[in-house]
Design a protein around this motif. Structure first.
Motif, PDB file in Angstrom:
ATOM      1  N   SER A  85      -6.555  75.880  26.736  1.00 17.82           N
ATOM      2  CA  SER A  85      -7.709  74.991  26.711  1.00 17.82           C
ATOM      3  C   SER A  85      -7.856  74.262  28.036  1.00 17.82           C
ATOM      4  CB  SER A  85      -7.544  73.991  25.564  1.00 17.82           C
ATOM      5  OG  SER A  85      -8.547  73.022  25.600  1.00 17.82           O
ATOM      6  N   LYS A  86      -6.747  73.759  28.560  1.00 15.73           N
ATOM      7  CA  LYS A  86      -6.788  73.048  29.841  1.00 15.73           C
ATOM      8  C   LYS A  86      -7.126  73.987  30.987  1.00 15.73           C
ATOM      9  CE  LYS A  86      -3.617  69.364  28.572  1.00 15.73           C
ATOM     10  NZ  LYS A  86      -2.290  68.774  28.784  1.00 15.73           N
ATOM     11  N   GLN A  87      -6.502  75.169  31.013  1.00 11.06           N
ATOM     12  CA  GLN A  87      -6.734  76.103  32.117  1.00 11.06           C
ATOM     13  C   GLN A  87      -8.157  76.642  32.113  1.00 11.06           C
ATOM     14  OE1 GLN A  87      -3.620  79.029  31.674  1.00 11.06           O
ATOM     15  NE2 GLN A  87      -2.317  77.973  33.132  1.00 11.06           N
ATOM     16  N   LEU A  88      -8.698  76.908  30.929  1.00 13.57           N
ATOM     17  CA  LEU A  88     -10.036  77.480  30.847  1.00 13.57           C
ATOM     18  C   LEU A  88     -11.135  76.422  30.822  1.00 13.57           C
ATOM     19  CD1 LEU A  88      -9.342  80.291  28.218  1.00 13.57           C
ATOM     20  CD2 LEU A  88      -9.608  80.555  30.689  1.00 13.57           C
ATOM     21  N   GLY A  89     -10.755  75.157  30.623  1.00  9.13           N
ATOM     22  CA  GLY A  89     -11.750  74.091  30.556  1.00  9.13           C
ATOM     23  C   GLY A  89     -12.619  74.192  29.320  1.00  9.13           C
ATOM     24  N   GLU A 149     -11.059  73.400  19.913  1.00  6.23           N
ATOM     25  CA  GLU A 149     -11.811  73.888  18.757  1.00  6.23           C
ATOM     26  C   GLU A 149     -12.600  75.142  19.114  1.00  6.23           C
ATOM     27  OE1 GLU A 149     -12.091  70.747  19.959  1.00  6.23           O
ATOM     28  OE2 GLU A 149     -10.864  69.686  18.479  1.00  6.23           O
ATOM     29  N   HIS A 150     -13.186  75.163  20.299  1.00  4.91           N
ATOM     30  CA  HIS A 150     -13.942  76.338  20.738  1.00  4.91           C
ATOM     31  C   HIS A 150     -13.001  77.500  21.021  1.00  4.91           C
ATOM     32  CE1 HIS A 150     -17.724  73.974  22.205  1.00  4.91           C
ATOM     33  NE2 HIS A 150     -17.309  73.588  21.010  1.00  4.91           N
ATOM     34  N   LEU A 151     -11.867  77.186  21.639  1.00  7.27           N
ATOM     35  CA  LEU A 151     -10.900  78.224  21.977  1.00  7.27           C
ATOM     36  C   LEU A 151     -10.393  78.929  20.727  1.00  7.27           C
ATOM     37  CD1 LEU A 151      -9.019  79.463  24.243  1.00  7.27           C
ATOM     38  CD2 LEU A 151      -7.333  77.822  23.437  1.00  7.27           C
ATOM     39  N   MET A 152     -10.066  78.173  19.706  1.00  6.60           N
ATOM     40  CA  MET A 152      -9.484  78.752  18.499  1.00  6.60           C
ATOM     41  C   MET A 152     -10.452  79.670  17.753  1.00  6.60           C
ATOM     42  SD  MET A 152      -6.415  77.887  18.620  1.00  6.60           S
ATOM     43  CE  MET A 152      -5.871  78.509  17.051  1.00  6.60           C
ATOM     44  N   PRO A 159     -14.243  84.523  20.132  1.00  6.75           N
ATOM     45  CA  PRO A 159     -13.940  85.945  19.894  1.00  6.75           C
ATOM     46  C   PRO A 159     -12.879  86.436  20.872  1.00  6.75           C
ATOM     47  CG  PRO A 159     -16.303  85.583  19.955  1.00  6.75           C
ATOM     48  CD  PRO A 159     -15.655  84.299  20.395  1.00  6.75           C
ATOM     49  N   ARG A 160     -12.014  87.283  20.385  1.00  6.38           N
ATOM     50  CA  ARG A 160     -10.871  87.751  21.171  1.00  6.38           C
ATOM     51  C   ARG A 160     -11.307  88.406  22.485  1.00  6.38           C
ATOM     52  NH1 ARG A 160      -6.960  89.454  17.222  1.00  6.38           N
ATOM     53  NH2 ARG A 160      -5.743  87.651  17.675  1.00  6.38           N
ATOM     54  N   HIS A 161     -12.388  89.189  22.460  1.00  5.85           N
ATOM     55  CA  HIS A 161     -12.812  89.879  23.682  1.00  5.85           C
ATOM     56  C   HIS A 161     -13.325  88.881  24.732  1.00  5.85           C
ATOM     57  CE1 HIS A 161     -16.736  89.610  21.629  1.00  5.85           C
ATOM     58  NE2 HIS A 161     -17.273  89.770  22.816  1.00  5.85           N
ATOM     59  N   ILE A 162     -13.927  87.789  24.290  1.00  4.30           N
ATOM     60  CA  ILE A 162     -14.387  86.765  25.231  1.00  4.30           C
ATOM     61  C   ILE A 162     -13.184  86.050  25.844  1.00  4.30           C
ATOM     62  CG2 ILE A 162     -15.695  84.614  25.479  1.00  4.30           C
ATOM     63  CD1 ILE A 162     -17.492  87.013  24.980  1.00  4.30           C
ATOM     64  N   LEU A 163     -12.198  85.731  25.021  1.00  2.00           N
ATOM     65  CA  LEU A 163     -10.986  85.080  25.523  1.00  2.00           C
ATOM     66  C   LEU A 163     -10.287  85.965  26.543  1.00  2.00           C
ATOM     67  CD1 LEU A 163      -8.909  82.818  25.516  1.00  2.00           C
ATOM     68  CD2 LEU A 163      -7.817  83.935  23.563  1.00  2.00           C
ATOM     69  N   GLU A 186     -10.622  86.675  34.267  1.00  2.00           N
ATOM     70  CA  GLU A 186     -11.291  85.963  35.359  1.00  2.00           C
ATOM     71  C   GLU A 186     -10.370  84.900  35.955  1.00  2.00           C
ATOM     72  OE1 GLU A 186     -14.851  84.410  33.575  1.00  2.00           O
ATOM     73  OE2 GLU A 186     -15.778  86.388  33.418  1.00  2.00           O
ATOM     74  N   LEU A 187      -9.647  84.192  35.090  1.00  2.00           N
ATOM     75  CA  LEU A 187      -8.717  83.165  35.558  1.00  2.00           C
ATOM     76  C   LEU A 187      -7.594  83.786  36.383  1.00  2.00           C
ATOM     77  CD1 LEU A 187      -7.851  80.166  35.424  1.00  2.00           C
ATOM     78  CD2 LEU A 187      -6.562  80.765  33.376  1.00  2.00           C
TER      79      LEU A 187
END
Length: 61
Positions: A16-20, A24-27, A30-34, A40-41
């Motif tokens: 959550s911190k690394q991706l900004g 709640e949104h992270l959890m 969708p897996r492919h978006i994560l 990208e990171l």
């Protein structure tokens, strides 16, 4: 609707911190978006690490 990601709370906080992104949104992301955001990171970190190693090599000349 997809089920929440199966990751530990510590991992969720770090991502959550690394991706900004809020946890709640992270959890519920969708897996492919994560995976795309993680790629990208990693690419950005590899680029910044390569840029810093170039600077250290130039300073030794």
């Amino acid at each position: 609707m997809s089920k929440p990601l199966q990751i530990s709370p510590d991992t969720a906080i770090k991502l959550s911190k690394q991706l900004g992104v809020p946890i709640e949104h992270l959890m519920h992301m969708p897996r492919h978006i994560l995976l795309q955001k993680l790629a990208e990171l990693a690419k950005a970190e590899a680029g910044s690490a390569a840029g810093q190693s170039d600077k250290t090599e130039d300073s030794s000349l």
